[in-house]
Scaffold this motif. Structure first.
Motif, PDB file in Angstrom:
ATOM      1  N   ASP A 306       0.807  -1.212   0.000  1.00 58.83           N
ATOM      2  CA  ASP A 306       0.000   0.000   0.000  1.00 58.83           C
ATOM      3  C   ASP A 306       0.843   1.265   0.000  1.00 58.83           C
ATOM      4  O   ASP A 306       0.394   2.317  -0.470  1.00 58.83           O
ATOM      5  CB  ASP A 306      -0.916   0.013   1.227  1.00 58.83           C
ATOM      6  CG  ASP A 306      -1.953  -1.101   1.190  1.00 58.83           C
ATOM      7  OD1 ASP A 306      -2.134  -1.690   0.106  1.00 58.83           O
ATOM      8  OD2 ASP A 306      -2.567  -1.380   2.236  1.00 58.83           O
ATOM      9  N   GLY A 307       2.062   1.196   0.540  1.00 62.17           N
ATOM     10  CA  GLY A 307       2.885   2.394   0.645  1.00 62.17           C
ATOM     11  C   GLY A 307       4.050   2.427  -0.302  1.00 62.17           C
ATOM     12  O   GLY A 307       4.993   3.212  -0.098  1.00 62.17           O
ATOM     13  N   GLY A 310       3.353   5.746  -2.048  1.00 57.09           N
ATOM     14  CA  GLY A 310       2.765   6.791  -1.233  1.00 57.09           C
ATOM     15  C   GLY A 310       1.647   7.504  -1.969  1.00 57.09           C
ATOM     16  O   GLY A 310       0.834   6.877  -2.652  1.00 57.09           O
ATOM     17  N   GLU A 330       8.250  -2.161   2.351  1.00 54.57           N
ATOM     18  CA  GLU A 330       7.641  -2.241   3.675  1.00 54.57           C
ATOM     19  C   GLU A 330       8.718  -2.132   4.752  1.00 54.57           C
ATOM     20  O   GLU A 330       9.759  -2.764   4.666  1.00 54.57           O
ATOM     21  CB  GLU A 330       6.877  -3.562   3.823  1.00 54.57           C
ATOM     22  CG  GLU A 330       6.072  -3.665   5.107  1.00 54.57           C
ATOM     23  CD  GLU A 330       5.252  -4.936   5.166  1.00 54.57           C
ATOM     24  OE1 GLU A 330       4.656  -5.207   6.216  1.00 54.57           O
ATOM     25  OE2 GLU A 330       5.199  -5.651   4.148  1.00 54.57           O
TER      26      GLU A 330
END
Length: 679
Positions: A306-307, A310, A330
């Motif tokens: 998910d990151g 960003g 991660e």
């Protein structure tokens, strides 16, 4: 005798009523005609709405090469005000470098400059209209405008990209998949892509005259994303557009010349993805994974999480047949990222490196340029890493610009061409609306010091803990205090003196002393087990710049100091002496709290330092010029008078003091005087 046509009682006959009706109708038609003529030839007239300049000066394309390794210097720079028009979200300023020109795009219109000198070439603006999109292909540039307050009034305008000459205008059309961040929509092969009101149809129009060349219905149930950050991108022979389809979004690639669908791939979520195209590579970030597709639509690499990117698309370039991507795996610490190179089209990882959180990447001539928001955490300028595509080896140099990647309006951007490096970033609102600043950089003088410091020798940096004498601190009622020096390093260069020095009253360190005692009981007397701690040392402010030589990690980190008493000649308030003999009737001034003095940069010349300080104040929302501090320049930041930035010659220093009010200004005056003595 001729009889009268007026009937008895003064009533008008049938003929009179007819004439009256015809007169009223004629009057209404005349008013309507006047309204139409006024709207067409006055309200919509080009002669008063448009400010259009053109050029006949020839220009040559730039070579595909950036500046060499080493220090950088400013060639030219320009600021462009943001335009907060009636359509929310489209107030960006965007840039492009092509054919020897720099194109600056904002809601106000187009400004095109000579990429080598920054000199004006041509421009186009429309009063009462907002530019909401632009496209370029070959030697043509097309702009999309909407009338303020009347979004149904749309206009496409085509230009010759080199001269600015007007080629055509077409009303009612709307572009396909405009990106909010760059205001750009896809085009290629001298064709621009438009869509219908429902965004379910794709049309290719000639960039030469605006005529339709082909039209294609999008897959059933799908439509183009509207108002997305970056829903499309294009190269000359391929355009990629994100589709809002039932279930999850898709990525559609079309040939802009013919409209033929080259490939259609599903993505991992129903959110609007960000799309970026390089030469033969398409990237899509959908909030779940970053996916890389080859020319034929085959996915050859994916970074899941998910990151990973960003809030914005991961910076990426294509160099020497490798896709180089800066992403966040991660567990990445704040301010950090990973740079990874994968072979195209095999997807095999060639190398990976842990790097700072790069704001932008660019490549030219086989060199990769990576933009750091900060050269080092405590230092002022941005930094540029020159990365080797073969193995990821990196050299670092400061860029004479300041950068705040969190400011809205301009996503940090970089390009390289003609031996220059172009860097753009946002400046802070208000004043009144904020702006974007573009800086063109060239290779600078090597100097006698390391390239990481812009050629300035390490010995040219003052000791931050020597910028206040014991008399200065006594004046601030800091008779008993401790210091916390902080050092900095850039690449393999570690500055010999602290770049930051924090002063705290002795009483405020009782808790810290108790903490050290607790560490000793736990078997950690040095405190190295605590985050951010480092070996202790006694540091005395004053004329001497001598600082104990300590082994510490080559990062910005504090050094815990000891009470500045006794050997420094300070009076102990717990004993009788001159320092305790104060008038009983006078209320003592409060002791300064939260005092930090930081040497943010030492430039190679005063002009460069002045531009850096100007860039620093331009990224702050609340700034006041101070002319009573001394030195060459000084600014006060923030809602209170707690932060002062000042310049004396080549040196930029920032003074922070939490309280009392006005303390930062008084101490900054002492720092300015001390710097003038040292220079």
């Amino acid at each position: 005798m001729v009889g009268s046509r007026r009937r008895s009682g003064g009533r008008t006959g049938l003929g009179g009523r007819v004439r009256l009706g015809l007169g009223l109708l004629s009057g209404a038609l005349a008013v309507a005609l006047c309204a139409v003529l006024v709207d067409r030839y006055v309200l919509r007239a080009e002669w008063w709405q448009v400010r259009h300049t053109v050029t006949a000066e020839p220009i040559a394309p730039q070579s595909e090469v950036g500046p060499p390794p080493g220090p950088l210097a400013t060639t030219w720079e320009r600021a462009t005000e943001m335009h907060h028009g009636p359509v929310a979200g489209y107030d960006s300023v965007a840039y492009d470098v092509a054919q020897g020109q720099v194109v600056t795009v904002s809601g106000r219109g187009l400004d095109v400059r000579d990429a080598r000198t920054g000199a004006d070439r041509w421009s186009y603006r429309r009063s009462g209209w907002t530019l909401l999109g632009w496209a370029s292909t070959r030697s043509r540039l097309v702009a999309y405008f909407e009338r303020d307050g009347r979004r149904g009034d749309r206009l496409l305008v085509g230009f010759d990209a080199l001269s600015g000459g007007l080629l055509w205008r077409r009303e009612g059309e709307r572009p396909a998949a405009v990106a909010r961040t760059t205001l750009r929509w896809p085009a290629g092969s001298a064709v621009v892509l438009t869509t219908d009101g429902a965004r379910r149809e794709l049309t290719g129009r000639s960039a030469e005259d605006g005529s339709p060349m082909w039209s294609r219905r999008l897959p059933d149930g799908c439509r183009l994303f509207e108002g997305a950050a970056h829903p499309s991108d294009a190269q000359e022979t391929l355009a990629a557009l994100a589709l809002d389809c039932p279930g999850r979004s898709r990525l559609l690639a079309v040939d802009p010349l013919t409209g033929r669908i080259r490939w259609n791939r599903p993505l991992g979520s129903d959110e609007s993805p960000e799309v970026s195209m390089l030469d033969g590579v398409t990237l899509a970030w959908d909030g779940k994974a970053l996916r890389a597709f080859g020319q034929d639509g085959a996915q050859f690499a994916v970074w899941e999480g998910d990151g990973v990117c960003g809030d914005v698309m991961c910076p990426s370039v294509l160099a020497s047949g490798r896709l180089v991507v800066a992403y966040h795996p991660e567990g990445t610490k704040p301010g950090g990222a990973r740079l990874e190179a994968v072979e195209v089209p095999s997807g095999q990882v060639a190398w990976r490196r842990d790097v700072p959180d790069y704001a932008a990447l660019a490549q030219a001539g086989g060199r990769i340029y990576a933009l750091r928001p900060r050269l080092s955490e405590l230092l002022l300028p941005a930094g540029v890493d020159l990365v080797a595509a073969a193995d990821g080896a990196t050299t670092t140099a400061p860029a004479p610009v300041t950068l705040d990647a969190d400011l809205p309006g301009v996503r940090p951007w970089m390009a390289a061409a003609g031996g220059l490096l172009y860097v753009a970033a946002a400046e802070a609102p208000p004043r009144p609306e904020g702006s974007g600043r573009l800086v063109a950089l060239r290779g600078g003088a090597a100097g006698t010091g390391p390239a990481e410091l812009g050629g300035v020798p390490e010995s040219g940096w003052p000791d931050a803990c020597a910028l206040l004498t014991k008399d200065d601190l006594a004046t601030a009622h800091m008779d008993a205090y401790v210091t916390e020096p902080t050092r900095a390093s850039v690449g393999g260069v570690r500055l010999p003196h602290p770049v930051s020095c924090t002063y705290e009253p002795r009483d405020d360190r009782k808790k810290g002393s108790k903490k050290r005692a607790d560490d000793e009981r736990r078997g950690d007397p040095s405190g190295e087990g605590r985050a951010g701690a480092s070996p202790s040392a006694t540091v005395a402010p004053g004329p001497s710049t001598a600082v104990p030589s300590l082994e510490a990690p080559a990062t910005d980190e504090p050094e815990t100091g000891e009470p500045g008493m006794g050997d420094l000649g300070m009076d102990d308030p717990e004993t009788d002496g001159p320092g305790t003999d104060r008038p009983e009737a006078a209320e003592p001034e409060p002791v300064v709290r939260g005092l930090t003095v930081s040497v943010r940069w030492v430039a190679d010349d005063p002009g460069t330092a002045s531009r850096l300080l100007d860039g620093m104040q331009a990224t702050q929302a609340q700034v006041r010029r101070r002319r009573d501090i001394g030195g060459d320049e000084a600014y006060e930041f923030g809602p209170t008078a707690g932060t002062i930035a000042l310049r004396v010659g080549r040196v930029i220093v920032v003074v922070d003091a939490d309280r009392p009010p006005g303390a930062a200004a008084r101490i900054a005056h002492s720092v300015a005087r001390r710097l003038q003595q040292l220079s």
